[in-house]
Design an enzyme around this catalytic site. Structure first.
Site, PDB file in Angstrom:
ATOM      1  N   ASP A  33       0.761  -1.056   0.112  1.00  0.00           N
ATOM      2  CA  ASP A  33      -0.074   0.019  -0.031  1.00  0.00           C
ATOM      3  C   ASP A  33       0.984   1.254  -0.025  1.00  0.00           C
ATOM      4  O   ASP A  33       2.064   1.088  -0.041  1.00  0.00           O
ATOM      5  CB  ASP A  33      -0.930   0.075   1.387  1.00  0.00           C
ATOM      6  CG  ASP A  33      -0.345   0.107   2.573  1.00  0.00           C
ATOM      7  OD1 ASP A  33       0.818   0.418   2.538  1.00  0.00           O
ATOM      8  OD2 ASP A  33      -1.020  -0.447   3.467  1.00  0.00           O
ATOM      9  N   SER A  34       0.353   2.385   0.265  1.00  0.00           N
ATOM     10  CA  SER A  34       1.145   3.534   0.034  1.00  0.00           C
ATOM     11  C   SER A  34       2.192   3.824   1.148  1.00  0.00           C
ATOM     12  O   SER A  34       3.220   4.328   0.717  1.00  0.00           O
ATOM     13  CB  SER A  34       0.225   4.931  -0.211  1.00  0.00           C
ATOM     14  OG  SER A  34      -0.794   4.802   1.124  1.00  0.00           O
TER      15      SER A  34
END
Length: 76
Positions: A33-34
Site C-alpha cells: 500500500d502507499s
C-alpha cells in the site's frame, strides 16, 4: 544492484526475495500500500544515497521501473 534491492524489498514488505523479479508489481504482486511504498522508498534512498521525489513514485510500479530509475540517477 538488483540482488541488494530484492533483499531490501523483501525485508520492507515481509516477503521472500526469491519471488521478486524485474516484472514484479509492488501493488499487484506484493500487495504494497502507499505506506509500504513510502517506507520502501526511504530504505532505497538510504541504501543508494539518492532522493526519489514523491511525484516520481507514480511512475515506479514494478521492481524493474525502480532499477531503471536508479540507473538514470547514476546508481549502479
Amino acid at each position: 544492484m538488483f540482488e541488494r534491492m530484492k533483499e531490501i524489498i523483501a525485508e520492507q514488505l515481509s516477503t521472500e526475495a526469491d519471488g521478486i523479479t524485474l516484472e514484479t508489481s509492488f501493488k499487484d504482486d506484493l500487495g504494497a500500500d502507499s505506506l509500504d511504498l513510502f517506507e520502501l522508498v526511504m530504505a532505497l534512498e538510504d541504501e543508494y544515497s539518492v532522493e526519489i521525489p514523491s511525484e516520481d513514485l507514480e511512475k515506479l510500479a514494478t521492481v524493474g521501473d525502480v532499477v531503471e530509475y536508479l540507473k538514470e540517477k547514476g546508481v549502479e
